[in-house]
Design a protein around this motif. Structure first.
Motif, PDB file in Angstrom:
ATOM      1  N   LYS A  25      13.316  -0.422  -6.069  1.00 13.48           N
ATOM      2  CA  LYS A  25      12.567   0.284  -5.034  1.00 13.48           C
ATOM      3  C   LYS A  25      12.390  -0.617  -3.820  1.00 13.48           C
ATOM      4  N   THR A  26      12.384   0.016  -2.652  1.00 12.25           N
ATOM      5  CA  THR A  26      12.048  -0.698  -1.418  1.00 12.25           C
ATOM      6  C   THR A  26      10.580  -0.414  -1.124  1.00 12.25           C
ATOM      7  N   THR A  61      10.863   3.235   0.217  1.00 11.83           N
ATOM      8  CA  THR A  61      10.773   4.372  -0.703  1.00 11.83           C
ATOM      9  C   THR A  61       9.423   4.412  -1.411  1.00 11.83           C
ATOM     10  N   VAL A  62       8.663   3.303  -1.280  1.00 10.69           N
ATOM     11  CA  VAL A  62       7.347   3.216  -1.925  1.00 10.69           C
ATOM     12  C   VAL A  62       6.370   2.508  -0.984  1.00 10.69           C
ATOM     13  N   GLN A  86       6.365  14.062   3.615  1.00 13.35           N
ATOM     14  CA  GLN A  86       7.260  13.003   3.128  1.00 13.35           C
ATOM     15  C   GLN A  86       6.869  12.486   1.743  1.00 13.35           C
ATOM     16  N   VAL A 106       9.717  11.691  -0.370  1.00 14.13           N
ATOM     17  CA  VAL A 106      10.627  10.674   0.180  1.00 14.13           C
ATOM     18  C   VAL A 106      10.064   9.273  -0.016  1.00 14.13           C
ATOM     19  N   ILE A 107       8.758   9.137   0.199  1.00 12.91           N
ATOM     20  CA  ILE A 107       8.099   7.840   0.050  1.00 12.91           C
ATOM     21  C   ILE A 107       6.875   8.016  -0.831  1.00 12.91           C
ATOM     22  N   GLU A 108       6.919   7.444  -2.033  1.00 17.86           N
ATOM     23  CA  GLU A 108       5.818   7.565  -2.991  1.00 17.86           C
ATOM     24  C   GLU A 108       4.794   6.458  -2.743  1.00 17.86           C
TER      25      GLU A 108
END
Length: 659
Positions: free
Chosen positions: A543-544, A618-619, A640, A643-645
């Motif tokens: 993850k990013t 992404t996180v 979003q 898309v981004i948790e």
């Protein structure tokens, strides 16, 4: 005879300026004596002297931003030019030079600093009146001061150049600018040079006198106020609010409802303010369109004490038992601006003169809540919920330990207080369904690492942070008393919590009430477990992650590295930073009870979520249950959330060690 007349005129003119300067400074000092005492500002003289050196002489906080370089040049130019100006005045009144003034090295330094001052003034003028960034305001006063400083330097060059042209003693390479000016004037008649030198000298003196008169009566009082402010700065934790004495029956009002109910140090902040606007452009309330500017809070306090001071001094001289002044909520402050603050301390972090805005706002809230009994409906609902169920949501307190169902977590009652650590879960992780996963993950991490810990379960009370930041000191202190009694019953000496707000108040504020313990935030505790080999993150997450710094963990307590260390220890995680991170991180909007208040304008969490989305991560990683929920809502507002948790760092660590 001519010089004697000049000397008499100088004494009259300059002496008038000195008198008006001293009278205004003394009056403003007297105004501070009207305010409440603040004994915490004394002692620790070595540290205070060092603070003065680093922040006043070396301008450490000023040059934290590129625009501060211009101020540095003006400040040091002013210090150097003081010696040159002393010689300049003495020479024109007596014809005698100080020894240093004739030395080539000093002449060169004097000229270079003069040029730097001129350059800084030009940049400041263009920036303020042409570029006009958000944090600056166009004002006659600022332009007038810039013009005065410029005239003081220019008249020095012109008059000194005319003097050199008269004597023919050209300075050469030591003073290239003066050398050029003197050569340019050398063709003028002697009478012309004398008139030019004398006229320039008196313009110079009148500018100095005007400067002295303006300084204490304008924002340039900061030239004196900032020096005192840095010396008397706070050395206790910035996370600590002042304790109210609720047992003193002689106290009729709490908080600040009139200007004299602030402390002298709080009013000194107004004298120190440079009106630079750094606090203004870093305040999330201001940026999101709310009726609050930290700069205006400080300036209103200064304007009010200057306005009311003479009258209150007259009351004191007349023997009044108590002083009377205009109520602060009668045309000075509005309730909307006071309730808009998130207590994030971005204003204090940015301030180049060490102003402390948050305590001012809390004192205004305390007055509304404790003295007037006046708070917004949502805030009153929070107080009711806390009083009845010891949590802001009003959920039955019997559900406080439901998050631990199925996890072999022991309670302090079961182990009779013999656990080494108390895991203080906190309100959010106890009752909020999403935040409960943080508590579950951390409990499993502690179990996996073999840590000897227990929880209070249904016995756990609110830590009281929300009550205190919302101005209800009575309610806060009731929680403090209950918690301390419970902690002592079980012999609690070490506390771990995933909640930065609980961490801050246990560590920094409970000692005021006679209780001290070792307090750990979950991220620092987990980072230590990893370093010591008790935890080994091994499952890649790929993850990013962009990490959001909690205000109460970061700016309040300086914890920036531990959460990042954990993220970087997890295989597959790539860490990317938002533009505003660490000390300059933007608040999520939850602090100061913000999570439970109605919010006007753009929602702060939506703004912060947008900053996270722009990183391409992404996180979003957090280390606070309140921040996590606010950012989840923020990403939803942008559409979003898929898309981004958003996860707490502890949740990511738990996933990587397989629990």
């Amino acid at each position: 005879m001519v010089r004697l007349i000049q000397l008499i005129l100088f004494i009259l003119v300059f002496g008038t300026g000195v008198y008006l300067f001293a009278a205004a400074v003394f009056a403003r000092f007297k105004f501070l004596t009207l305010a409440k005492p603040d004994k915490a500002r004394f002692g620790r003289s070595r540290e205070r002297i060092w603070s003065f050196i680093t922040n006043v002489l070396l301008q450490k906080k000023v040059i934290a931003e590129p625009s501060g370089l211009g101020h540095l040049f003006i400040f040091w130019g002013f210090l150097v030019l003081v010696f040159g100006d002393l010689d300049f005045i003495v020479f024109h009144l007596s014809g005698w030079h100080f020894p240093w003034a004739t030395m080539a090295w000093y002449a060169f330094m004097q000229e270079m600093f003069s040029l730097l001052v001129i350059a800084a003034i030009v940049v400041a003028g263009v920036r303020r009146y042409a570029l006009r960034p958000m944090r600056t305001e166009v004002s006659f006063e600022a332009g007038f001061i810039l013009c005065l400083i410029a005239l003081i330097v220019i008249t020095y060059f012109v008059v000194t150049g005319a003097d050199i042209a008269q004597t023919g003693a050209y300075p050469g390479n030591a003073s290239p600018v003066l050398n050029q000016i003197a050569h340019a004037l050398s063709g003028d008649a002697h009478v012309t040079l004398v008139i030019l030198a004398d006229a320039g000298f008196w313009v110079h003196i009148l500018c100095l006198v005007a400067f002295m008169i303006v300084i204490p009566r304008s924002k340039h009082l900061h030239m004196l106020g900032a020096m005192a402010n840095w010396y008397f700065r706070r050395y206790e934790s910035p996370g600590k609010l002042t304790k109210l004495d609720l047992e003193d029956e002689s106290i009729e009002t709490f908080g600040a409802g009139q200007i004299q109910e602030f402390t002298w140090k709080q009013l000194l902040d107004g004298y120190a303010c440079t009106e630079c606007g750094r606090c203004h452009v870093n305040c999330p309330a201001t940026l999101s369109g709310k009726p609050l500017s930290p700069r205006n809070v400080i300036l209103k306090m200064k304007d009010q004490i200057v306005l009311e001071g003479p009258g209150m001094l007259a009351q004191m001289a007349a023997g009044a038992e108590s002083l009377s002044s205009q109520p602060l909520f009668d045309g000075v402050f509005t309730q909307e601006e006071v309730w808009a603050c998130t207590t994030c301390r971005a204003c204090e972090e940015a301030c180049p003169v060490g102003n402390e805005h948050v305590q001012d706002i809390i004192d205004l809230r305390r007055y509304l809540v404790l003295t007037e009994g006046d708070a917004p409906p949502g805030v009153n609902k929070v107080f009711q919920n806390l009083e009845r169920q010891s949590n802001e949501w009003g959920i039955t307190r019997r559900d406080r330990a439901k998050w631990a169902e199925g996890i072999p977590v022991k309670t302090m009652a079961e182990v009779e207080g013999k656990a080494e650590y108390l895991f203080f879960v906190g309100t959010a992780a106890s009752f909020d369904k999403r935040a409960q996963k943080i508590a579950q993950g951390f409990a499993k991490i502690l179990l996996a690492a073999g840590v000897d810990f227990a929880i209070l379960a249904d016995e756990e009370e609110s830590d009281g942070d929300s009550a205190r930041r919302l101005g209800n000191e009575f309610l806060y202190q009731s929680f403090v008393e209950a918690n301390i009694e419970l902690f002592r019953t079980y012999g609690v000496q070490k506390i771990i919590t995933t909640d930065p707000h609980a961490y801050n108040t246990f560590k920094n504020e409970y000692p005021d009430f006679g209780y001290e313990a070792e307090v750990f935030h979950a991220t620092t505790f987990a980072a230590k477990l990893i370093e010591e080999g008790h935890l080994k993150p091994s499952i890649p997450l790929e993850k990013t992650v962009t990490y959001h710094d909690s205000c109460y963990l970061g700016r309040y307590n300086g914890i920036y590295d531990a959460p990042r260390f954990i993220l970087q220890a997890i295989p597959g995680v790539k860490l990317v930073e938002m533009e505003r991170h660490k000390e300059k991180s933007m608040c999520c909007g939850a602090g100061g009870g913000g999570m439970f208040k109605e919010e006007s304008g753009t929602r702060i969490n939506v703004m912060r979520a947008e900053q996270a989305i722009q990183t391409g991560a992404t996180v979003i990683g957090t280390a606070c249950p309140y921040c996590m929920n606010m950012l989840i809502d923020g990403t939803k507002a942008h559409g979003q959330e898929d898309v981004i948790e958003t996860y707490d760092v502890i949740e990511l660590l738990a996933a990587s060690i397989g629990v």
